[in-house]
Design a protein around this motif. Structure first.
Motif, PDB file in Angstrom:
ATOM      1  N   ILE A 219       0.859  -1.181   0.000  1.00 44.60           N
ATOM      2  CA  ILE A 219       0.000   0.000   0.000  1.00 44.60           C
ATOM      3  C   ILE A 219       0.898   1.235   0.000  1.00 44.60           C
ATOM      4  O   ILE A 219       1.690   1.436   0.925  1.00 44.60           O
ATOM      5  CB  ILE A 219      -0.928   0.035   1.226  1.00 44.60           C
ATOM      6  CG1 ILE A 219      -1.608  -1.326   1.422  1.00 44.60           C
ATOM      7  CG2 ILE A 219      -1.949   1.150   1.097  1.00 44.60           C
ATOM      8  CD1 ILE A 219      -2.487  -1.760   0.270  1.00 44.60           C
ATOM      9  N   LEU A 220       0.786   2.065  -1.041  1.00 51.73           N
ATOM     10  CA  LEU A 220       1.672   3.224  -1.196  1.00 51.73           C
ATOM     11  C   LEU A 220       0.870   4.512  -1.279  1.00 51.73           C
ATOM     12  O   LEU A 220      -0.039   4.632  -2.114  1.00 51.73           O
ATOM     13  CB  LEU A 220       2.511   3.085  -2.471  1.00 51.73           C
ATOM     14  CG  LEU A 220       3.493   1.915  -2.534  1.00 51.73           C
ATOM     15  CD1 LEU A 220       4.111   1.830  -3.922  1.00 51.73           C
ATOM     16  CD2 LEU A 220       4.571   2.052  -1.472  1.00 51.73           C
ATOM     17  N   ALA A 221       1.194   5.467  -0.409  1.00 49.94           N
ATOM     18  CA  ALA A 221       0.680   6.824  -0.561  1.00 49.94           C
ATOM     19  C   ALA A 221       1.562   7.543  -1.565  1.00 49.94           C
ATOM     20  O   ALA A 221       2.794   7.495  -1.472  1.00 49.94           O
ATOM     21  CB  ALA A 221       0.691   7.550   0.777  1.00 49.94           C
ATOM     22  N   LEU A 222       0.942   8.220  -2.542  1.00 49.03           N
ATOM     23  CA  LEU A 222       1.683   8.883  -3.611  1.00 49.03           C
ATOM     24  C   LEU A 222       1.718  10.398  -3.395  1.00 49.03           C
ATOM     25  O   LEU A 222       0.934  10.953  -2.623  1.00 49.03           O
ATOM     26  CB  LEU A 222       1.064   8.550  -4.965  1.00 49.03           C
ATOM     27  CG  LEU A 222       0.968   7.059  -5.310  1.00 49.03           C
ATOM     28  CD1 LEU A 222       0.324   6.874  -6.676  1.00 49.03           C
ATOM     29  CD2 LEU A 222       2.334   6.386  -5.245  1.00 49.03           C
ATOM     30  N   SER A 223       2.625  11.045  -4.095  1.00 48.81           N
ATOM     31  CA  SER A 223       2.847  12.477  -3.894  1.00 48.81           C
ATOM     32  C   SER A 223       1.681  13.339  -4.347  1.00 48.81           C
ATOM     33  O   SER A 223       1.599  14.512  -3.984  1.00 48.81           O
ATOM     34  CB  SER A 223       4.124  12.906  -4.632  1.00 48.81           C
ATOM     35  OG  SER A 223       4.028  12.605  -6.016  1.00 48.81           O
ATOM     36  N   ASN A 224       0.742  12.788  -5.145  1.00 48.79           N
ATOM     37  CA  ASN A 224      -0.415  13.561  -5.593  1.00 48.79           C
ATOM     38  C   ASN A 224      -1.648  13.345  -4.725  1.00 48.79           C
ATOM     39  O   ASN A 224      -2.750  13.767  -5.083  1.00 48.79           O
ATOM     40  CB  ASN A 224      -0.746  13.224  -7.052  1.00 48.79           C
ATOM     41  CG  ASN A 224      -1.161  11.770  -7.239  1.00 48.79           C
ATOM     42  OD1 ASN A 224      -1.063  10.955  -6.322  1.00 48.79           O
ATOM     43  ND2 ASN A 224      -1.613  11.437  -8.436  1.00 48.79           N
ATOM     44  N   GLY A 225      -1.487  12.661  -3.585  1.00 49.02           N
ATOM     45  CA  GLY A 225      -2.607  12.451  -2.677  1.00 49.02           C
ATOM     46  C   GLY A 225      -3.350  11.148  -2.891  1.00 49.02           C
ATOM     47  O   GLY A 225      -4.214  10.790  -2.080  1.00 49.02           O
ATOM     48  N   LYS A 226      -3.048  10.411  -3.955  1.00 44.12           N
ATOM     49  CA  LYS A 226      -3.705   9.133  -4.196  1.00 44.12           C
ATOM     50  C   LYS A 226      -2.953   8.001  -3.508  1.00 44.12           C
ATOM     51  O   LYS A 226      -1.809   8.164  -3.074  1.00 44.12           O
ATOM     52  CB  LYS A 226      -3.812   8.871  -5.698  1.00 44.12           C
ATOM     53  CG  LYS A 226      -4.708   9.849  -6.433  1.00 44.12           C
ATOM     54  CD  LYS A 226      -4.879   9.465  -7.899  1.00 44.12           C
ATOM     55  CE  LYS A 226      -5.810  10.453  -8.602  1.00 44.12           C
ATOM     56  NZ  LYS A 226      -6.048  10.073 -10.032  1.00 44.12           N
ATOM     57  N   ILE A 227      -3.596   6.841  -3.413  1.00 45.21           N
ATOM     58  CA  ILE A 227      -2.975   5.641  -2.854  1.00 45.21           C
ATOM     59  C   ILE A 227      -2.946   4.564  -3.935  1.00 45.21           C
ATOM     60  O   ILE A 227      -3.938   4.346  -4.642  1.00 45.21           O
ATOM     61  CB  ILE A 227      -3.741   5.142  -1.614  1.00 45.21           C
ATOM     62  CG1 ILE A 227      -3.448   6.055  -0.419  1.00 45.21           C
ATOM     63  CG2 ILE A 227      -3.363   3.698  -1.267  1.00 45.21           C
ATOM     64  CD1 ILE A 227      -4.136   5.649   0.867  1.00 45.21           C
ATOM     65  N   ALA A 228      -1.793   3.918  -4.091  1.00 44.82           N
ATOM     66  CA  ALA A 228      -1.645   2.796  -5.020  1.00 44.82           C
ATOM     67  C   ALA A 228      -1.652   1.493  -4.234  1.00 44.82           C
ATOM     68  O   ALA A 228      -0.899   1.343  -3.270  1.00 44.82           O
ATOM     69  CB  ALA A 228      -0.353   2.928  -5.812  1.00 44.82           C
ATOM     70  N   ILE A 229      -2.517   0.563  -4.636  1.00 42.02           N
ATOM     71  CA  ILE A 229      -2.548  -0.774  -4.044  1.00 42.02           C
ATOM     72  C   ILE A 229      -1.832  -1.703  -5.021  1.00 42.02           C
ATOM     73  O   ILE A 229      -2.341  -1.997  -6.110  1.00 42.02           O
ATOM     74  CB  ILE A 229      -3.983  -1.254  -3.794  1.00 42.02           C
ATOM     75  CG1 ILE A 229      -4.733  -0.259  -2.889  1.00 42.02           C
ATOM     76  CG2 ILE A 229      -3.993  -2.647  -3.177  1.00 42.02           C
ATOM     77  CD1 ILE A 229      -6.193  -0.610  -2.674  1.00 42.02           C
ATOM     78  N   VAL A 230      -0.641  -2.150  -4.634  1.00 38.76           N
ATOM     79  CA  VAL A 230       0.241  -2.876  -5.550  1.00 38.76           C
ATOM     80  C   VAL A 230       0.112  -4.379  -5.335  1.00 38.76           C
ATOM     81  O   VAL A 230       0.193  -4.867  -4.201  1.00 38.76           O
ATOM     82  CB  VAL A 230       1.707  -2.453  -5.340  1.00 38.76           C
ATOM     83  CG1 VAL A 230       2.633  -3.238  -6.263  1.00 38.76           C
ATOM     84  CG2 VAL A 230       1.874  -0.951  -5.576  1.00 38.76           C
ATOM     85  N   ASP A 231      -0.080  -5.104  -6.434  1.00 43.28           N
ATOM     86  CA  ASP A 231      -0.048  -6.567  -6.421  1.00 43.28           C
ATOM     87  C   ASP A 231       1.416  -6.977  -6.628  1.00 43.28           C
ATOM     88  O   ASP A 231       1.950  -6.881  -7.732  1.00 43.28           O
ATOM     89  CB  ASP A 231      -0.928  -7.110  -7.549  1.00 43.28           C
ATOM     90  CG  ASP A 231      -1.033  -8.631  -7.547  1.00 43.28           C
ATOM     91  OD1 ASP A 231      -0.045  -9.309  -7.187  1.00 43.28           O
ATOM     92  OD2 ASP A 231      -2.100  -9.145  -7.917  1.00 43.28           O
ATOM     93  N   LEU A 232       2.067  -7.422  -5.553  1.00 35.68           N
ATOM     94  CA  LEU A 232       3.494  -7.718  -5.631  1.00 35.68           C
ATOM     95  C   LEU A 232       3.789  -8.923  -6.521  1.00 35.68           C
ATOM     96  O   LEU A 232       4.780  -8.931  -7.260  1.00 35.68           O
ATOM     97  CB  LEU A 232       4.048  -7.949  -4.226  1.00 35.68           C
ATOM     98  CG  LEU A 232       4.156  -6.701  -3.343  1.00 35.68           C
ATOM     99  CD1 LEU A 232       4.584  -7.085  -1.938  1.00 35.68           C
ATOM    100  CD2 LEU A 232       5.141  -5.695  -3.941  1.00 35.68           C
ATOM    101  N   THR A 233       2.948  -9.948  -6.458  1.00 37.32           N
ATOM    102  CA  THR A 233       3.166 -11.138  -7.292  1.00 37.32           C
ATOM    103  C   THR A 233       3.081 -10.786  -8.773  1.00 37.32           C
ATOM    104  O   THR A 233       3.950 -11.156  -9.569  1.00 37.32           O
ATOM    105  CB  THR A 233       2.141 -12.227  -6.945  1.00 37.32           C
ATOM    106  OG1 THR A 233       2.298 -12.604  -5.572  1.00 37.32           O
ATOM    107  CG2 THR A 233       2.346 -13.456  -7.825  1.00 37.32           C
ATOM    108  N   ALA A 234       2.048 -10.052  -9.163  1.00 37.06           N
ATOM    109  CA  ALA A 234       1.892  -9.652 -10.566  1.00 37.06           C
ATOM    110  C   ALA A 234       3.017  -8.710 -10.995  1.00 37.06           C
ATOM    111  O   ALA A 234       3.507  -8.789 -12.127  1.00 37.06           O
ATOM    112  CB  ALA A 234       0.534  -8.984 -10.765  1.00 37.06           C
ATOM    113  N   SER A 235       3.443  -7.840 -10.105  1.00 35.08           N
ATOM    114  CA  SER A 235       4.535  -6.909 -10.438  1.00 35.08           C
ATOM    115  C   SER A 235       5.823  -7.660 -10.725  1.00 35.08           C
ATOM    116  O   SER A 235       6.550  -7.345 -11.682  1.00 35.08           O
ATOM    117  CB  SER A 235       4.741  -5.919  -9.297  1.00 35.08           C
ATOM    118  OG  SER A 235       3.597  -5.113  -9.095  1.00 35.08           O
TER     119      SER A 235
END
Length: 408
Positions: free
Chosen positions: A188-204
């Motif tokens: 779970i990553l908070a981004l510099s533009n105020g949004k949050i990215a939910i990252v699928d680590l296996t797919a990445s």
């Protein structure tokens, strides 16, 4: 002439003393901010990611340049590993289930598996690793360096690396501000533009590029993000001027107290996320904020140390344990702050009871690991010296001379 020379010498010596022992120029919380996971020194090898205490732990002993593994029940040294770059700082992670050790140093990573085999540099960094999120039961280790590179490792139960890759911090324009791996294995990553990215680590890892979904929020400069134990679809965050809970499904935020990041003394995630901050009205008080039953709760504490070196909040076991220092000095040669008058303090933590139950002085030069039951203190003694504290009853068990086989 002699008098002038003497005055010059006195001034020079005075400046040297000042440079070596000057007062700390002030606490700067930014070292705890904009990280993925926690600072390496705060990731304890005595606790699992779920907050459970470990009987086996691993620590770096700088006096002999080795990583030691201890068994806390019989209070013995179990095994020891010689490391690369022994003359620099090392930070150690350990998984008791897989019985493997992860060792970090400058631009370097080693994994010692349960068969005592070493895997040096399974992933390479350009920068220096500064934080990590470790979820061994899920097989993930995510590292973040000072160049904003993100190293992701997928490992099996014994510590064997199955896949690895170094990713960048760019998410189509915005970059990473803060983050962590939650209990389901999502990054779970908070981004510099105020949004949050939910990252699928296996797919990445499979795709070789970030695979994620975006969550819209109203966050303003999120500097710290913590998963919430038992609530995988919510995160606890600190913004520029307040703390909030973000619901990743509903894409809503619930704001907590209006607290400036400048007031923060410590950010903790072990095993429950919490923020310790200064009182604005009374210098002898501080506050702790945490998530209870899905809302932000706070407690006021009549306790105000110079610095907090480690803080561990365990709501399931009704305890808050802190390692603090009452004073400090700054060494301009090394750029490091030396903390003195250290102590371990513990409180009970139920909603209707908040009582101090332990306050013990600690060595100023030791390194520590702490969990719900114990504190292990490793002293910088060449022959080997450690103290095993039982935090429940206050008893101490020394461990001596374990370095004798390794002294050259």
């Amino acid at each position: 002439m002699r008098s002038s020379r003497m005055l010059f010498q006195v001034a020079a010596v005075s400046w040297m003393i000042f440079a070596l022992c000057a007062c700390d120029p002030g606490r700067d919380p930014r070292g705890d901010e904009h990280l993925i996971g926690e600072k390496l020194k705060d990731v304890s090898s005595m606790t699992t990611a779920n907050g459970e205490p470990q009987q086996l732990i691993a620590m770096f002993d700088k006096t002999v340049g080795r990583v030691h593994q201890f068994d806390l029940a019989p209070n013995i040294l179990v095994r020891s590993f010689k490391v690369l770059n022994p003359g620099v700082d090392h930070y150690v992670l350990y998984d008791q289930t897989g019985n493997y050790v992860v060792d970090f140093s400058i631009k370097h990573l080693s994994i010692f598996d349960k068969f005592n085999e070493a895997n040096h540099n399974p992933i390479r960094f350009i920068g220096t690793p500064k934080s990590a999120s470790f979820r061994p039961t899920l097989g993930f280790l995510v590292m973040y360096d000072d160049k904003m590179s993100v190293g992701v490792l997928k490992m099996d139960v014994s510590g064997k690396v199955l896949k690895s890759k170094v990713f960048g911090a760019d998410f189509g324009g915005p970059t990473i501000s803060a983050g962590d791996v939650d209990e389901t294995g999502r990054l779970i990553l908070a981004l510099s533009n105020g949004k949050i990215a939910i990252v699928d680590l296996t797919a990445s890892l499979n795709n070789g590029s970030w695979s994620y979904t975006l969550v819209n929020t109203t966050l303003n400069n999120c500097v710290w993000l913590s998963p919430i134990r038992g609530l995988p679809n919510k995160v606890f965050v600190q913004q520029e001027d307040r703390m909030s809970i973000v619901d990743l499904v509903a894409q809503t935020s619930t704001d907590g107290p209006l607290i400036s990041r400048k007031s923060v003394m410590y950010y903790g995630k072990q095993p429950d996320g919490h923020i310790v901050y200064e009182s604005t009205s009374d210098s002898s008080l501080m506050h702790i904020a945490y998530v209870n039953a899905g809302v932000i709760a706070t407690k006021q504490v009549s306790f105000a140390p110079r610095a907090i070196l480690n803080s561990r909040l365990d709501l399931a076991n009704n305890s808050w344990t802190m390692i603090s220092a009452k004073s400090s000095s700054y060494d301009y040669r090394t750029g490091k702050t030396n903390y003195t008058n250290r102590a371990v303090t513990r409180w009970t933590f139920t909603s209707n009871e908040f009582v101090g139950i332990l306050d013990e002085k600690l060595s100023d030069k030791a390194t520590f690991e702490v969990n719900a039951d114990r504190l292990f203190e490793l002293l910088p003694v060449k022959m080997g010296w450690a103290t095993n504290y039982n935090l429940n009853n206050g008893t101490q068990r020394p461990l001596k001379y374990f370095n004798m086989p390794f002294i050259e």
